[in-house]
Design an enzyme around this catalytic site. Structure first.
Site, PDB file in Angstrom:
ATOM      1  N   ARG A 107     -12.570  31.339 -19.048  1.00  0.00           N
ATOM      2  CA  ARG A 107     -13.024  32.626 -18.497  1.00  0.00           C
ATOM      3  C   ARG A 107     -11.959  33.679 -18.774  1.00  0.00           C
ATOM      4  O   ARG A 107     -10.838  33.351 -19.133  1.00  0.00           O
ATOM      5  CB  ARG A 107     -13.331  32.496 -17.002  1.00  0.00           C
ATOM      6  N   GLU A 114      -5.110  40.797  -8.787  1.00  0.00           N
ATOM      7  CA  GLU A 114      -5.565  39.787  -7.818  1.00  0.00           C
ATOM      8  C   GLU A 114      -4.428  38.830  -7.413  1.00  0.00           C
ATOM      9  O   GLU A 114      -4.534  38.114  -6.413  1.00  0.00           O
ATOM     10  CB  GLU A 114      -6.726  38.962  -8.406  1.00  0.00           C
ATOM     11  N   ASN A 115      -3.347  38.804  -8.202  1.00  0.00           N
ATOM     12  CA  ASN A 115      -2.269  37.840  -7.935  1.00  0.00           C
ATOM     13  C   ASN A 115      -1.494  38.126  -6.641  1.00  0.00           C
ATOM     14  O   ASN A 115      -0.758  37.268  -6.161  1.00  0.00           O
ATOM     15  CB  ASN A 115      -1.288  37.755  -9.115  1.00  0.00           C
ATOM     16  N   ASP A 117      -2.042  30.765 -18.607  1.00  0.00           N
ATOM     17  CA  ASP A 117      -2.479  30.021 -17.418  1.00  0.00           C
ATOM     18  C   ASP A 117      -1.857  28.622 -17.395  1.00  0.00           C
ATOM     19  O   ASP A 117      -1.547  28.053 -18.442  1.00  0.00           O
ATOM     20  CB  ASP A 117      -4.019  29.930 -17.444  1.00  0.00           C
ATOM     21  N   TRP A 124       1.388  22.793 -14.500  1.00  0.00           N
ATOM     22  CA  TRP A 124       2.497  22.197 -15.277  1.00  0.00           C
ATOM     23  C   TRP A 124       3.578  21.684 -14.310  1.00  0.00           C
ATOM     24  O   TRP A 124       4.073  20.571 -14.445  1.00  0.00           O
ATOM     25  CB  TRP A 124       3.082  23.257 -16.211  1.00  0.00           C
ATOM     26  N   SER A 173     -11.153  36.311 -16.495  1.00  0.00           N
ATOM     27  CA  SER A 173     -10.416  36.689 -15.283  1.00  0.00           C
ATOM     28  C   SER A 173      -9.981  38.156 -15.234  1.00  0.00           C
ATOM     29  O   SER A 173      -8.814  38.463 -15.001  1.00  0.00           O
ATOM     30  CB  SER A 173      -9.183  35.780 -15.116  1.00  0.00           C
TER      31      SER A 173
END
Ligand code: FPP
Length: 256
Positions: free
Chosen positions: A205, A75-76, A28, A33, A207
């Site tokens: 989390r 989900e991405n 993540d 970044w 995810s």
């Protein structure tokens, strides 16, 4: 046996006899970044890909048996089309430049997820890397691509239900082993379940990642964004894992 890597920044002592066999990582913080550097989000993913190379070599050197990386979730797809498009091209870029090093390090590529829903070019790149590394006997580099933990459980339960329907399985035979074998991590046997989950970028989390398999995993949440995680940071996460007391619901031997 102890491993002492001297570094001006970090000195991490690891017990090489207790390296987790399966390490899973939620990579993540690519977007944050990039934002912190005034760059577009995709620059974070590009740098994140370089991070995959560094951590793969580090894990393989330490004797990790399976490294599972959450590269794209079910989900991405909700992200902007341009970002999804970039992410779909990353496996091609990654394998084009990195397969020789994977072979040199005896690393075998595997992929889990709904691969048939990926663009054809992505599927081809992934399949080619699997084929090119299939005879390697060292660490398995397992990419979770278009993967979701709940979807995986649904698919697995559907497959078990079909066996019950055709009479090859009775409901009473469904146990932990049957469920583990029905999940996408089955080909990783005997290392289906990670001992250690690492998540970068300060979120605590999971995810929708490896919901069944993480039941007894130690979780280490690091503040660094994924592109900033290097071999020393990875070793630090393992050192934190080695400092934990894993009891699997039991009690410590000396408290019996
Ligand atoms: C999460 O960061 C990262 C992703 C969704 C993509 C992860 C992909 C890579 C690290 C590269 C994968 C490389 C290969 C070879 C497939 P985020 O974008 O959610 O970051 P943010 O939370 O800071 O926005």
């Amino acid at each position: 046996m102890f491993f002492n890597k001297k570094s001006p920044v970090v000195s991490t002592e690891l017990d090489l006899e207790r390296i987790p066999k399966h390490v899973a990582i939620i990579m993540d913080g690519n977007g944050r970044w990039a934002k912190a550097k005034g760059l577009p989000r995709v620059a974070g993913h590009q740098q994140g890909m370089e991070g995959v190379k560094k951590i793969t070599v580090a894990a393989s050197d330490l004797g990790v048996k399976v490294l599972t990386l959450y590269a794209f979730s079910t989900e991405n797809w909700k992200r902007p089309a341009s970002e999804v498009g970039f992410l779909m091209k990353l496996p091609t870029r990654f394998f084009d430049t990195f397969v020789p090093e994977l072979i040199q390090n005896n690393v075998k590529v595997q992929v889990m997820g709904y691969i048939d829903q990926l663009p054809t070019e992505t599927q081809k790149a992934v399949q080619q890397a699997i084929d090119q590394t299939k005879n390697n006997t060292g660490m398995v580099l397992n990419f979770a691509l278009n993967y979701g933990g709940r979807a995986e459980i649904i698919t697995g339960v559907q497959n078990l239900a079909r066996k019950v329907q055709t009479g090859s399985l009775s409901p009473d035979q469904i146990d932990e082993e049957q469920i583990s074998n029905a999940l996408m991590t089955a080909p990783l046997a005997p290392y289906q379940d990670p001992e250690l989950l690492i998540r970068t970028s300060g979120e605590n989390r999971i995810s929708n990642f490896l919901l069944w398999q993480l039941a007894y995993s130690e979780m280490v949440f690091l503040d660094q964004h994924w592109p900033d995680l290097d071999a020393d940071g990875f070793k630090q996460a393992i050192s934190i894992y080695q400092g934990r007391d894993r009891r699997f619901g039991g009690i410590k031997e000396d408290k019996k």
